[in-house]
Write an enzyme that holds these catalytic residues in place. Sequence first.
Site, PDB file in Angstrom:
ATOM      1  N   LYS A  36       0.821  -1.223   0.000  1.00  0.00           N
ATOM      2  CA  LYS A  36       0.000   0.000   0.000  1.00  0.00           C
ATOM      3  C   LYS A  36       0.858   1.278   0.000  1.00  0.00           C
ATOM      4  O   LYS A  36       2.065   1.239   0.279  1.00  0.00           O
ATOM      5  CB  LYS A  36      -0.920  -0.024   1.223  1.00  0.00           C
ATOM      6  CG  LYS A  36      -2.002  -1.115   1.169  1.00  0.00           C
ATOM      7  CD  LYS A  36      -2.862  -1.095   2.443  1.00  0.00           C
ATOM      8  CE  LYS A  36      -4.021  -2.057   2.357  1.00  0.00           C
ATOM      9  NZ  LYS A  36      -4.844  -2.034   3.597  1.00  0.00           N
ATOM     10  N   TYR A  60     -12.844  -2.887  -2.574  1.00  0.00           N
ATOM     11  CA  TYR A  60     -13.263  -2.731  -1.179  1.00  0.00           C
ATOM     12  C   TYR A  60     -14.783  -2.592  -1.068  1.00  0.00           C
ATOM     13  O   TYR A  60     -15.288  -1.929  -0.156  1.00  0.00           O
ATOM     14  CB  TYR A  60     -12.551  -1.520  -0.560  1.00  0.00           C
ATOM     15  CG  TYR A  60     -11.090  -1.781  -0.219  1.00  0.00           C
ATOM     16  CD1 TYR A  60     -10.706  -2.913   0.497  1.00  0.00           C
ATOM     17  CD2 TYR A  60     -10.101  -0.873  -0.590  1.00  0.00           C
ATOM     18  CE1 TYR A  60      -9.371  -3.148   0.818  1.00  0.00           C
ATOM     19  CE2 TYR A  60      -8.761  -1.099  -0.268  1.00  0.00           C
ATOM     20  CZ  TYR A  60      -8.410  -2.244   0.440  1.00  0.00           C
ATOM     21  OH  TYR A  60      -7.086  -2.476   0.777  1.00  0.00           O
ATOM     22  N   ARG A 114      -1.877 -14.380   4.786  1.00  0.00           N
ATOM     23  CA  ARG A 114      -2.622 -13.643   5.828  1.00  0.00           C
ATOM     24  C   ARG A 114      -1.882 -13.739   7.173  1.00  0.00           C
ATOM     25  O   ARG A 114      -1.868 -12.788   7.950  1.00  0.00           O
ATOM     26  CB  ARG A 114      -4.048 -14.204   5.981  1.00  0.00           C
ATOM     27  CG  ARG A 114      -4.958 -13.972   4.783  1.00  0.00           C
ATOM     28  CD  ARG A 114      -5.472 -12.555   4.617  1.00  0.00           C
ATOM     29  NE  ARG A 114      -6.284 -12.051   5.698  1.00  0.00           N
ATOM     30  CZ  ARG A 114      -6.986 -10.916   5.624  1.00  0.00           C
ATOM     31  NH1 ARG A 114      -6.979 -10.185   4.506  1.00  0.00           N
ATOM     32  NH2 ARG A 114      -7.695 -10.486   6.636  1.00  0.00           N
ATOM     33  N   ASN A 143      -1.925   0.309   6.905  1.00  0.00           N
ATOM     34  CA  ASN A 143      -1.412  -0.926   7.501  1.00  0.00           C
ATOM     35  C   ASN A 143      -0.594  -1.755   6.515  1.00  0.00           C
ATOM     36  O   ASN A 143      -0.581  -2.987   6.583  1.00  0.00           O
ATOM     37  CB  ASN A 143      -2.563  -1.737   8.121  1.00  0.00           C
ATOM     38  CG  ASN A 143      -3.625  -2.088   7.110  1.00  0.00           C
ATOM     39  OD1 ASN A 143      -3.516  -1.740   5.926  1.00  0.00           O
ATOM     40  ND2 ASN A 143      -4.658  -2.776   7.544  1.00  0.00           N
ATOM     41  N   HIS A 185      -2.313  -5.238   1.480  1.00  0.00           N
ATOM     42  CA  HIS A 185      -3.578  -5.940   1.273  1.00  0.00           C
ATOM     43  C   HIS A 185      -3.246  -7.379   0.937  1.00  0.00           C
ATOM     44  O   HIS A 185      -2.286  -7.640   0.210  1.00  0.00           O
ATOM     45  CB  HIS A 185      -4.372  -5.343   0.104  1.00  0.00           C
ATOM     46  CG  HIS A 185      -5.474  -6.275  -0.348  1.00  0.00           C
ATOM     47  ND1 HIS A 185      -6.692  -6.337   0.296  1.00  0.00           N
ATOM     48  CD2 HIS A 185      -5.506  -7.233  -1.308  1.00  0.00           C
ATOM     49  CE1 HIS A 185      -7.438  -7.276  -0.277  1.00  0.00           C
ATOM     50  NE2 HIS A 185      -6.741  -7.834  -1.252  1.00  0.00           N
ATOM     51  N   GLU A 204      -9.532 -11.266  -7.293  1.00  0.00           N
ATOM     52  CA  GLU A 204      -8.593 -10.143  -7.138  1.00  0.00           C
ATOM     53  C   GLU A 204      -7.405 -10.263  -8.097  1.00  0.00           C
ATOM     54  O   GLU A 204      -6.917  -9.250  -8.612  1.00  0.00           O
ATOM     55  CB  GLU A 204      -8.106 -10.071  -5.685  1.00  0.00           C
ATOM     56  CG  GLU A 204      -9.227  -9.657  -4.743  1.00  0.00           C
ATOM     57  CD  GLU A 204      -8.832  -9.657  -3.276  1.00  0.00           C
ATOM     58  OE1 GLU A 204      -7.691 -10.059  -2.952  1.00  0.00           O
ATOM     59  OE2 GLU A 204      -9.665  -9.240  -2.452  1.00  0.00           O
TER      60      GLU A 204
END
Length: 155
Positions: free
Chosen positions: A12, A52, A88, A115, A118, A129
């Site tokens: 990000k 999103y 993750r 953060n 993604h 995605e």
Amino acid sequence: MANIERSLVLIKPDAVQRELVGEVLGRFEKKGLKLVALKFTSIDEATLEEHYGHLKDKPFFGDLKKFMMQTPVVAMVWEGLGVVDEVRKIVGSTNPREADAGTIRADLSMNVPSNMVHASDSLESAAIEIKRFFDDVELFSYEKLTDRFHFGEGI
Ligand code: UDP
Ligand code: MG
């Protein structure tokens, strides 16, 4: 080989601004995941509304979109055994202050929306995605010398 999956990861704008792209990319690389696609790309508002979509009614949605358009992002596809859950795990919980130490979010960030990363949250969303960010010709399949350690019998 069974259970070889692909997951979409975005580095990000906060990581781009803070010169942490290499650090983040290196964490996935060191784990032994296989990089099968990579690009630096800006995301437009329409794509963010799709990406999103599950958050469109949240009060922070406007800020999230603005944040994600501050700089281009690094989009990557990583491949590996059970890679959706592995990625993750490496990324950590959404709120960096609740994430486990050792994860990218806990180690390198303090806040949302900034953060760092993604990561796809399921095999189904990974498939959608990956198509959102990459054409088929941009996804590569190749043999790596380390495949037998990471993807094979482990010897
Ligand atoms: N986000 C935010 N405020 C929140 C929750 C999420 O700004 O209270 C941002 C944050 O950047 C997060 C992204 O929205 O990574 C997507 O949220 P999601 O619930 O899908 O979390 P993720 O899958 O990224 O862990
Ligand atoms: Mg999510």
